[in-house]
Design a protein around this motif. Structure first.
Motif, mmCIF file in Angstrom:
data_model
loop_
_atom_site.group_PDB
_atom_site.id
_atom_site.type_symbol
_atom_site.label_atom_id
_atom_site.label_comp_id
_atom_site.label_asym_id
_atom_site.label_seq_id
_atom_site.Cartn_x
_atom_site.Cartn_y
_atom_site.Cartn_z
ATOM 1 N N THR A 176 2.429 -12.536 2.198
ATOM 2 C CA THR A 176 2.048 -11.513 3.176
ATOM 3 C C THR A 176 1.398 -10.345 2.462
ATOM 4 N N THR A 177 0.272 -9.919 2.988
ATOM 5 C CA THR A 177 -0.431 -8.783 2.416
ATOM 6 C C THR A 177 -0.694 -7.727 3.485
ATOM 7 N N TYR A 178 -0.836 -6.505 3.028
ATOM 8 C CA TYR A 178 -1.062 -5.363 3.913
ATOM 9 C C TYR A 178 -2.185 -4.528 3.311
ATOM 10 N N TYR A 179 -3.050 -3.995 4.166
ATOM 11 C CA TYR A 179 -4.185 -3.227 3.686
ATOM 12 C C TYR A 179 -4.406 -1.979 4.525
ATOM 13 N N ALA A 180 -4.894 -0.950 3.869
ATOM 14 C CA ALA A 180 -5.383 0.212 4.595
ATOM 15 C C ALA A 180 -6.660 -0.188 5.320
ATOM 16 N N ASP A 181 -6.900 0.408 6.456
ATOM 17 C CA ASP A 181 -8.093 0.064 7.238
ATOM 18 C C ASP A 181 -9.369 0.300 6.434
ATOM 19 N N SER A 182 -9.348 1.297 5.577
ATOM 20 C CA SER A 182 -10.550 1.662 4.824
ATOM 21 C C SER A 182 -10.968 0.624 3.791
ATOM 22 N N VAL A 215 -3.131 1.816 -0.357
ATOM 23 C CA VAL A 215 -4.313 0.961 -0.394
ATOM 24 C C VAL A 215 -3.964 -0.453 0.062
ATOM 25 N N ALA A 216 -2.961 -1.045 -0.591
ATOM 26 C CA ALA A 216 -2.600 -2.427 -0.286
ATOM 27 C C ALA A 216 -1.201 -2.713 -0.804
ATOM 28 N N ALA A 217 -0.579 -3.747 -0.238
ATOM 29 C CA ALA A 217 0.727 -4.197 -0.710
ATOM 30 C C ALA A 217 0.827 -5.702 -0.508
ATOM 31 N N ILE A 218 1.744 -6.304 -1.257
ATOM 32 C CA ILE A 218 1.923 -7.748 -1.194
ATOM 33 C C ILE A 218 3.407 -8.064 -1.274
ATOM 34 N N LYS A 243 -9.860 -2.871 4.135
ATOM 35 C CA LYS A 243 -9.694 -4.209 4.698
ATOM 36 C C LYS A 243 -11.033 -4.941 4.709
ATOM 37 N N GLY A 244 -11.025 -6.170 4.217
ATOM 38 C CA GLY A 244 -12.246 -6.957 4.157
ATOM 39 C C GLY A 244 -13.018 -6.794 2.860
ATOM 40 N N ARG A 245 -12.676 -5.776 2.078
ATOM 41 C CA ARG A 245 -13.370 -5.539 0.798
ATOM 42 C C ARG A 245 -12.431 -5.728 -0.390
ATOM 43 N N PHE A 246 -11.172 -5.368 -0.226
ATOM 44 C CA PHE A 246 -10.192 -5.464 -1.306
ATOM 45 C C PHE A 246 -9.235 -6.621 -1.038
ATOM 46 N N ALA A 292 4.635 -15.519 -12.470
ATOM 47 C CA ALA A 292 4.880 -16.100 -13.791
ATOM 48 C C ALA A 292 4.401 -15.161 -14.894
ATOM 49 N N LYS A 293 3.417 -14.313 -14.566
ATOM 50 C CA LYS A 293 2.869 -13.375 -15.546
ATOM 51 C C LYS A 293 3.324 -11.938 -15.289
ATOM 52 N N ASN A 294 4.175 -11.749 -14.294
ATOM 53 C CA ASN A 294 4.627 -10.389 -13.956
ATOM 54 C C ASN A 294 3.443 -9.446 -13.745
ATOM 55 N N THR A 295 2.444 -9.914 -13.035
ATOM 56 C CA THR A 295 1.218 -9.142 -12.875
ATOM 57 C C THR A 295 0.765 -9.134 -11.418
ATOM 58 N N VAL A 296 0.287 -7.986 -10.977
ATOM 59 C CA VAL A 296 -0.316 -7.865 -9.651
ATOM 60 C C VAL A 296 -1.758 -7.403 -9.841
ATOM 61 N N TYR A 297 -2.632 -7.869 -8.967
ATOM 62 C CA TYR A 297 -4.055 -7.604 -9.094
ATOM 63 C C TYR A 297 -4.590 -6.929 -7.830
ATOM 64 N N LEU A 298 -5.705 -6.223 -8.011
ATOM 65 C CA LEU A 298 -6.433 -5.690 -6.874
ATOM 66 C C LEU A 298 -7.916 -5.964 -7.109
ATOM 67 N N GLN A 299 -8.443 -6.943 -6.389
ATOM 68 C CA GLN A 299 -9.861 -7.263 -6.465
ATOM 69 C C GLN A 299 -10.598 -6.356 -5.486
ATOM 70 N N MET A 300 -11.542 -5.587 -5.998
ATOM 71 C CA MET A 300 -12.265 -4.622 -5.174
ATOM 72 C C MET A 300 -13.744 -4.992 -5.150
#
Length: 126
Positions: free
Chosen positions: A57-63, A48-51, A65-68, A75-83
């Protein structure tokens, strides 16, 4: 060994938004790229995505891209995915994962990631 715990999934309508979170244990989180994959019933687990480790630098699946949008807070050891603008075809179990090597450079192959979380379900109704 890092442990990853996803949260934030749920049942929404088409067009709605969700934000997934992935909390990671361990002191090496900030040194590695992180990613999200998803798996729908009867289908393979897809990228889906990587950072990158520093978030630049971010990477997205074409499906998606532009939405997620993928982001991280080291600092919080956290990764997010805004959809945003979710579609029924986004329905899947979403997994958080950590790149296998510090030298990650944008691969979308599942084998280049390890330390998977247990997944969080996202269901989008039409």
């Amino acid at each position: 060994q890092v442990q990853l715990v996803e949260s934030g999934g749920g049942l929404v309508q088409a067009g709605d938004s969700l934000r997934l979170s992935c909390a990671a244990s361990g002191r090496t989180f900030s040194s590695y790229a992180m990613g999200w994959f998803r798996q729908a019933p009867g289908k393979e687990r897809d990228f889906v995505a990587a950072i990158s480790w520093n978030g630049r630098t971010t990477y997205y699946a074409d499906s998606v891209k532009g939405r997620f949008t993928i982001s991280r807070d080291n600092a919080k050891n956290t990764v997010y995915l805004q959809m945003n603008s979710l579609k029924p075809e986004d329905t899947a179990l979403y997994y958080c994962t950590k790149a296998e090597r510090i030298s990650y450079s944008g691969s979308r192959h599942r084998d280049d990631f390890g330390s998977w979380g247990q997944g969080t379900q996202v269901t989008v109704s039409s």
